[in-house]
Design a protein around this motif. Structure first.
Motif, PDB file in Angstrom:
ATOM      1  N   THR A  23       0.827  -1.206   0.000  1.00 34.65           N
ATOM      2  CA  THR A  23       0.000   0.000   0.000  1.00 34.65           C
ATOM      3  C   THR A  23       0.861   1.256   0.000  1.00 34.65           C
ATOM      4  O   THR A  23       0.588   2.221  -0.723  1.00 34.65           O
ATOM      5  N   TYR A  27       1.100   4.227  -2.855  1.00 33.38           N
ATOM      6  CA  TYR A  27       1.066   5.665  -2.633  1.00 33.38           C
ATOM      7  C   TYR A  27       2.236   6.359  -3.331  1.00 33.38           C
ATOM      8  O   TYR A  27       2.069   7.415  -3.956  1.00 33.38           O
ATOM      9  N   SER A  52     -10.250   1.796  -8.116  1.00 38.61           N
ATOM     10  CA  SER A  52     -10.766   2.050  -6.771  1.00 38.61           C
ATOM     11  C   SER A  52     -11.926   1.116  -6.439  1.00 38.61           C
ATOM     12  O   SER A  52     -12.044   0.632  -5.311  1.00 38.61           O
ATOM     13  N   TRP A  56     -11.879  -1.571  -3.517  1.00 36.30           N
ATOM     14  CA  TRP A  56     -12.929  -1.432  -2.490  1.00 36.30           C
ATOM     15  C   TRP A  56     -13.687  -2.748  -2.303  1.00 36.30           C
ATOM     16  O   TRP A  56     -13.960  -3.148  -1.171  1.00 36.30           O
ATOM     17  N   GLY A 101      -6.314   0.370   7.635  1.00 38.20           N
ATOM     18  CA  GLY A 101      -6.650   1.783   7.601  1.00 38.20           C
ATOM     19  C   GLY A 101      -6.000   2.517   6.445  1.00 38.20           C
ATOM     20  O   GLY A 101      -6.636   3.330   5.778  1.00 38.20           O
ATOM     21  N   LEU A 102      -4.718   2.217   6.177  1.00 39.21           N
ATOM     22  CA  LEU A 102      -4.014   2.889   5.082  1.00 39.21           C
ATOM     23  C   LEU A 102      -4.609   2.507   3.736  1.00 39.21           C
ATOM     24  O   LEU A 102      -4.750   3.349   2.847  1.00 39.21           O
ATOM     25  N   PHE A 104      -7.692   1.641   3.267  1.00 35.42           N
ATOM     26  CA  PHE A 104      -8.989   2.319   3.207  1.00 35.42           C
ATOM     27  C   PHE A 104      -8.818   3.766   2.730  1.00 35.42           C
ATOM     28  O   PHE A 104      -9.617   4.278   1.940  1.00 35.42           O
ATOM     29  N   LEU A 105      -7.751   4.437   3.197  1.00 31.91           N
ATOM     30  CA  LEU A 105      -7.476   5.806   2.761  1.00 31.91           C
ATOM     31  C   LEU A 105      -6.955   5.855   1.329  1.00 31.91           C
ATOM     32  O   LEU A 105      -7.062   6.877   0.649  1.00 31.91           O
ATOM     33  N   PHE A 106      -6.398   4.732   0.873  1.00 30.27           N
ATOM     34  CA  PHE A 106      -5.836   4.642  -0.471  1.00 30.27           C
ATOM     35  C   PHE A 106      -6.939   4.666  -1.533  1.00 30.27           C
ATOM     36  O   PHE A 106      -6.744   5.188  -2.636  1.00 30.27           O
ATOM     37  N   PRO A 108      -9.925   6.365  -1.749  1.00 30.00           N
ATOM     38  CA  PRO A 108     -10.359   7.682  -2.268  1.00 30.00           C
ATOM     39  C   PRO A 108      -9.346   8.315  -3.216  1.00 30.00           C
ATOM     40  O   PRO A 108      -9.733   8.980  -4.186  1.00 30.00           O
ATOM     41  N   ARG A 109      -8.053   8.114  -2.939  1.00 31.90           N
ATOM     42  CA  ARG A 109      -7.036   8.681  -3.835  1.00 31.90           C
ATOM     43  C   ARG A 109      -7.112   8.016  -5.208  1.00 31.90           C
ATOM     44  O   ARG A 109      -7.005   8.682  -6.239  1.00 31.90           O
TER      45      ARG A 109
END
Length: 205
Positions: A23, A27, A52, A56, A101-102, A104-106, A108-109
């Motif tokens: 992950t 990024y 995405s 997801w 968590g990371l 999950f934030l990935f 939206p990007r």
């Protein structure tokens, strides 16, 4: 039974740690080379994939249930084990939460990049040409280019062959089908004209 649970906990912790590294690597890729996402977003026949959405679905259907199991197991080992393995339980729990968590934030990007690729906005905005007419085969052929860049010019966009080649550094290059639309070809041509590339080329001939 206890040894089996400890072994299972270690395997799960290793899985989440590898996922955490992947992950972070993802990024770095989209920060320093966002156009790489194009190669993964377009299929062999030019169809568009929402990366995405794929990640997801993977997050919800597989990673979330696995994270729940991993967290429960790690918590049990952390709180109940008195033989010195509680540290492994705490570290496994921490790695699981960080990785989930990371990622999950990935999403939206990636969703933003998916939108930019599909609609030619953001870093792909220069490719937008409004109110263009469909090109004839002759006009399209005149606009075809071969663009090479990177170390030893191993990265290549060939609009005539409709392929994109990506330099994988230590691994063999990867070539995928990439068909540009008429508006994208016109947009590239307009940018080249604005940069006076053709004028520079004519001076050198």
């Amino acid at each position: 039974m206890k040894k089996f649970l400890l072994l299972l906990n270690n395997y799960l912790a290793n899985f989440w740690f590898i996922l955490l590294l992947l992950t972070i690597a993802g990024y770095l890729v989209i920060i320093f080379d966002p156009t790489t996402v194009i190669a993964f977003s377009l299929g062999k026949n030019g169809e568009f994939y929402l990366i995405s959405s794929i990640i997801w679905s993977f997050w919800v259907s597989f990673l979330l249930p696995l994270a729940l199991i991993s967290s429960i197991l790690a918590t049990i080992i952390w709180l109940k084990d008195k033989t010195g393995n509680s540290y492994h339980g705490f570290s496994a729990l921490l790695i699981t939460i960080l990785s989930l968590g990371l990622l999950f934030l990935f999403v939206p990007r990636l969703l933003t990049l998916d939108y930019e690729i599909k609609n030619s906005t953001g870093v792909f905005k220069p490719l937008i040409i409004e109110n263009h007419k469909a090109l004839t085969e002759t006009q399209r052929a005149d606009l075809n280019i071969i663009f090479r860049y990177g170390v030893s010019a191993k990265n290549e966009l060939d609009t005539a062959k409709q392929t994109f080649t990506k330099d994988m550094i230590t691994d063999p290059v990867i070539t995928t089908d990439l068909k540009l639309s008429d508006s994208e070809l016109v947009g590239i041509h307009e940018m080249l004209k604005n940069l006076k590339v053709f004028e520079d080329a004519s001076k050198n001939t």
